[in-house]
Design an enzyme around this catalytic site. Structure first.
Site, short mmCIF file in Angstrom:
data_model
loop_
_atom_site.label_atom_id
_atom_site.label_comp_id
_atom_site.label_asym_id
_atom_site.label_seq_id
_atom_site.Cartn_x
_atom_site.Cartn_y
_atom_site.Cartn_z
N ASN A 1 30.52 31.77 33.78
CA ASN A 1 29.80 32.99 34.15
C ASN A 1 29.35 33.64 32.85
O ASN A 1 30.17 34.24 32.15
CB ASN A 1 30.73 33.93 34.95
CG ASN A 1 30.07 35.27 35.22
OD1 ASN A 1 28.88 35.46 34.99
ND2 ASN A 1 30.86 36.23 35.72
N LYS B 1 27.53 36.15 32.41
CA LYS B 1 27.36 37.61 32.50
C LYS B 1 26.03 37.99 31.85
O LYS B 1 25.07 37.23 31.96
CB LYS B 1 28.57 38.33 31.90
CG LYS B 1 29.88 37.81 32.53
CD LYS B 1 31.09 38.64 32.21
CE LYS B 1 32.31 38.02 32.89
NZ LYS B 1 33.53 38.79 32.71
N HIS C 1 31.59 39.83 42.21
CA HIS C 1 32.36 39.88 40.96
C HIS C 1 32.92 41.28 40.77
O HIS C 1 32.27 42.27 41.12
CB HIS C 1 31.47 39.49 39.77
CG HIS C 1 32.27 39.26 38.53
ND1 HIS C 1 32.71 40.29 37.73
CD2 HIS C 1 32.75 38.12 37.97
CE1 HIS C 1 33.42 39.78 36.73
NE2 HIS C 1 33.46 38.47 36.85
N GLU D 1 33.10 43.14 38.32
CA GLU D 1 32.22 44.05 37.55
C GLU D 1 31.15 44.65 38.45
O GLU D 1 30.74 45.79 38.27
CB GLU D 1 31.60 43.28 36.37
CG GLU D 1 32.63 43.07 35.26
CD GLU D 1 32.44 41.81 34.44
OE1 GLU D 1 31.34 41.22 34.46
OE2 GLU D 1 33.43 41.39 33.79
N GLU E 1 40.26 36.33 40.57
CA GLU E 1 40.17 36.88 39.22
C GLU E 1 40.90 38.22 39.15
O GLU E 1 40.34 39.26 39.51
CB GLU E 1 38.69 37.12 38.85
CG GLU E 1 37.84 35.88 38.84
CD GLU E 1 36.64 36.01 37.90
OE1 GLU E 1 36.48 35.13 37.05
OE2 GLU E 1 35.88 37.00 38.00
N GLY F 1 38.48 39.32 30.43
CA GLY F 1 38.03 39.75 29.11
C GLY F 1 39.09 40.44 28.27
O GLY F 1 38.79 41.07 27.26
N SER G 1 40.30 35.23 31.38
CA SER G 1 40.74 34.74 30.08
C SER G 1 41.14 33.26 30.08
O SER G 1 42.10 32.87 29.42
CB SER G 1 41.87 35.62 29.52
OG SER G 1 41.42 36.95 29.35
#
Ligand code: 13P
Length: 248
Positions: free
Chosen positions: A9, A11, A94, A96, A166, A172, A212
């Site tokens: 991904n 991003k 996702h 985010e 996730e 991250g 991660s």
């Protein structure tokens, strides 16, 4: 036996020239893998990525889509548009997007249905926050997100949905769930799918781990019984690192 699916991904990273270079370098490094390799790239890279990856084992996906086919939705991209240029996968929900763009379980469900309508394979993200984890709510949260995401889908559609577990606190941050923790959460998701859709369906669903993932932890994670590969963020931006993850 489920195959392992490794998806990057990107991003909001990578310009078209960088995307082309990346894929050209990646092609020989992953051409012999038995795992499925997907790159989910920004909209502006899609066309270039599809052309560069043509006739290779690298599949291309988008990172979001709208649930409507067309209309007055400035700035949005529909499933039909993605399909029209031969995109195969699309990430939906996702964290985010849930966090910054008001994505809800309801819009996630609508988007998954629209994806299937346009013959796109959805990669659906679920995961708990640190606060929810510390309150002992992980299983409750992720199984509920899964149930709501899949509501109203046919058995065949559920079997063809990729789920990415996730944990938000692992994205991250350099903090990875332990392989046992990740495997248990993924088992809980699979059990929930089994309760609703039966074992025949649940045993086919690809459930990835994300958060991660690196070349140094991919093998131990992906070798767990229920972890069917990974959704990789930061480490998918470096060809060397990503190819090592694919070839774990
Ligand atoms: P990182 O691999 O950078 O933690 O990101 C995970 C992720 O959000 C993939 O969708």
């Amino acid at each position: 036996m489920r195959k392992k699916v490794i998806a990057g991904n990107w991003k909001m990273n990578m310009l078209p020239n960088e995307a082309i270079k990346f894929i050209e370098e990646l092609i020989p490094l992953v051409k012999n893998t038995e795992h499925e390799v997907i790159l989910c790239v920004p909209y502006t890279d899609l066309f270039y990525a599809l052309l560069t990856a043509q006739n290779t084992n690298i599949k291309i996906g988008a990172q979001n889509m709208h649930f409507e086919e067309s209309g007055a939705f400035t700035g949005e991209v529909s499933g039909e548009m993605l399909k029209s240029i031969n995109v195969e996968y699309v990430i939906i929900g996702h964290s985010e997007r849930r966090q910054y763009y008001n994505e809800t379980d309801e819009t996630v469900n609508k988007k998954i249905k629209a994806a299937f309508k346009n013959e796109l394979k959805p990669i659906v993200c679920v995961g708990e926050t640190l606060e929810q984890r510390e309150a002992g709510k992980t299983e409750e949260i992720i199984t509920k997100q899964t149930e709501l995401a899949l509501e109203g889908l046919t058995d065949e559609q559920v079997a063809n949905t990729i789920i990415a577990y996730e944990p938000i606190w692992a994205i991250g941050t350099g903090k990875t769930a332990t392989k046992e923790d990740a495997n248990n959460s993924i088992k809980a998701i699979r059990n929930k799918i089994e309760q609703i859709y039966g074992q025949k369906v649940s045993s086919r669903v690809i459930i990835q781990y994300g958060g991660s993932v690196k070349s140094t932890n991919a093998k131990e994670l992906f070798e767990m019984s229920d972890i069917d590969g990974g959704l990789v963020g930061g480490a998918s931006l470096k060809v060397d690192e990503f190819s090592k993850i694919v070839n774990f």
